[in-house]
Design an enzyme around this catalytic site. Structure first.
Site, PDB file in Angstrom:
ATOM      1  N   HIS A 306       7.380  10.635   5.373  1.00 52.23           N
ATOM      2  CA  HIS A 306       8.155   9.406   5.220  1.00 52.23           C
ATOM      3  C   HIS A 306       8.657   8.963   6.584  1.00 52.23           C
ATOM      4  O   HIS A 306       9.010   9.795   7.418  1.00 52.23           O
ATOM      5  CB  HIS A 306       9.357   9.647   4.284  1.00 52.23           C
ATOM      6  CG  HIS A 306       9.897   8.385   3.697  1.00 52.23           C
ATOM      7  ND1 HIS A 306      10.779   7.576   4.364  1.00 52.23           N
ATOM      8  CD2 HIS A 306       9.651   7.783   2.522  1.00 52.23           C
ATOM      9  CE1 HIS A 306      11.069   6.526   3.602  1.00 52.23           C
ATOM     10  NE2 HIS A 306      10.396   6.619   2.492  1.00 52.23           N
ATOM     11  N   ASP A 363       6.538   9.236  -4.236  1.00 50.42           N
ATOM     12  CA  ASP A 363       5.249   9.055  -4.910  1.00 50.42           C
ATOM     13  C   ASP A 363       4.590  10.350  -5.335  1.00 50.42           C
ATOM     14  O   ASP A 363       3.578  10.326  -6.030  1.00 50.42           O
ATOM     15  CB  ASP A 363       4.295   8.294  -3.965  1.00 50.42           C
ATOM     16  CG  ASP A 363       4.799   6.891  -3.721  1.00 50.42           C
ATOM     17  OD1 ASP A 363       4.988   6.516  -2.549  1.00 50.42           O
ATOM     18  OD2 ASP A 363       5.066   6.190  -4.714  1.00 50.42           O
TER      19      ASP A 363
END
Ligand code: SDX
Length: 429
Positions: A306, A363
């Site tokens: 991320h 996700d």
């Protein structure tokens, strides 16, 4: 701490103000940089550049903190619902019961598309990706609301927001039905937001969908956890389009397009495809992790890493628990969940991922829940878009209501050919 930053260049020095946020983040305000120094900054991917000041969502990537309007995501996940959180994010506060009733009624009153929109769906091939349909149909739906384009559209903001938030769900369901060659199922006014989506997706004209409360609750949680995430790629896109004073629907349609990419919202679909590939090849994940570490393989451990979180994404932690809960309640054992857990365990003890601070993101596990509910993988990013809609709407509103917001127009450093001149074609080789 200094409230001034000093820049020394070419033997001169300039001072720039420091801005401090309510959570003590500090930024150097370089609004006057080019005028004062002739220089611009360069920041590939905007990893170090704040595009705005916002009051909606706070993330501390180092500590794995996420708060909507100051309220921790863990509390909202445990105690709230997607529509209550949508009100919090868009209106800036948790609704009273009267306000929640009014907001829910506004969503119900605006859940239908104009009937003539049905014909647009028939223009798409059944194999069209639903994200292409979603972005097109959001713009198509806006054509029925000319007031969106009027100067005083701010007065209708709440109605526009309700239309968009309600109809994005209807468009998603109709796109799914079209892809399966099924007749469309209209929304039911007595069903809550998320249950209505499942009804429109999975009911049949002669038989209502067997709505399992735990499935609706798990999907509602997924929407809630995706509702906003400060200046991610798609939200920054919505703000960019809003800065030109384009209408809410056009800005949201642009957000859908940005979200579609596999490095962003498309990752949840990519995670499932990755897990299915690993399962199909009888790999326990070790071979895939080896490939993900090899730049030349072109593979990445999707659902990991991320830009902001250099710690566990708090949403991933919540979704992983919800995964376990739902699968045990539905009495489902999914080999892909076992592979995902093995991948996480292996990656979190592998120096490649540890050194780069790569953790599971939102996700990584969300697709397992959607698969357990029966949502097909090509609809995963559409589900993400529905969840993110409140955040896009709230950021759009911030741009439109900010007295100081200018059209977004980044600069560049030109690296192309220097001055040259036109040559007639007979002189060219
Ligand atoms: C979302 O921004 C948001 O808030 C997004 C989001 C939201 O709610 O809106 O949180 C939703 O988009 C989550 C992210 C979903 N994407 C994925 O899961 C795709 C896989 N992850 C990546 O491609 C990547 O981690 C990003 C895109 C998420 C972040 O990319 P960055 O910050 O540009 O990091 P990078 O590509 O520069 O990677 C840094 C290093 C590189 O290695 P080195 O060159 O230093 O040797 O880490 C490596 C990368 O190769 N790396 C990975 C990896 N992610 C980064 N290596 C293997 N697998 C991965 N997943």
């Amino acid at each position: 701490m200094e409230d001034i930053a000093e820049l020394k260049l070419d033997g001169k020095s300039w001072k720039f103000p420091v801005v401090e946020g309510t959570e003590k983040e500090r930024a150097i305000d370089i609004s006057a940089l080019r005028n004062d120094t002739g220089y611009i900054t360069l920041d590939d991917g905007y990893g170090n550049t704040g595009s705005c000041q916002s009051q909606i969502t706070f993330i501390d990537g180092e500590r794995g903190i996420l708060r909507y309007r100051g309220i921790p995501i863990e509390e909202l996940a445990e105690k709230s619902t997607f529509i209550e959180v949508a009100h919090l994010i868009i209106m800036g506060r948790l609704p009273s019961s009267a306000e929640l009733r009014r907001f829910s009624d506004l969503l119900t009153d605006n859940e239908l598309l104009n009937e003539s929109m049905k014909h647009h769906f028939e223009g798409f091939p059944t194999f069209a990706h639903p994200m292409a349909i979603l972005s097109s149909m959001i713009n198509a739906s806006s054509c029925f609301y000319p007031e969106l384009l009027s100067e005083n559209s701010k007065e209708h903001f709440e109605l526009q927001a309700a239309r968009l938030l309600s109809q994005v769900r209807t468009i998603a369901a109709f796109a799914y039905r079209w892809s399966r060659g099924l007749p469309i199922i209209y929304p039911k006014p007595d069903l809550k937001y998320t249950a209505n989506l499942l009804h429109m997706m999975f009911s049949l004209p002669y038989q209502d969908y067997d709505l399992k409360p735990e499935a609706a609750k798990a999907l509602d949680l997924i929407f809630l956890l995706h509702a906003d995430h400060e200046q991610n790629c798609s939200t920054a896109t919505v703000r960019m389009v809003a800065s030109s004073r384009a209408n809410l629907f056009a800005s949201a349609a642009a957000g859908v397009c940005a979200l579609w990419g596999p490095l962003h919202g498309g990752a949840n679909q990519a995670v499932l495809e990755m897990l299915e590939e690993i399962h199909r090849e009888g790999d326990d994940g070790s071979r895939f992790i080896k490939a993900a570490k090899d730049k030349g393989s072109g593979k990445r451990l999707m659902g990991f890493g991320h830009r902001v979180y250099k710690n566990y994404d708090p949403r991933a932690r919540i979704i992983k628990q919800a995964c376990d809960d739902l699968l045990s309640k539905l009495n489902i054992s999914d080999p892909l969940l076992d592979i995902a857990k093995h991948l996480e365990e292996a990656a979190l003890s592998d120096s490649y991922f540890i050194e780069r601070k790569l953790y599971p993101n939102v996700d990584f596990y969300s697709g397992i829940i959607m698969r357990a509910i029966g949502i097909p993988v090509e609809m995963f990013t559409v589900i993400f878009a529905i969840g993110r809609m409140p955040g896009w709407i709230a950021n759009y509103r911030e741009v439109m209501e900010s007295s100081s917001s200018r059209i977004s127009r980044p600069r560049q450093v030109y690296m192309g050919p220097t001055l040259s001149h036109y040559r007639p074609i007979k002189e060219r080789k």
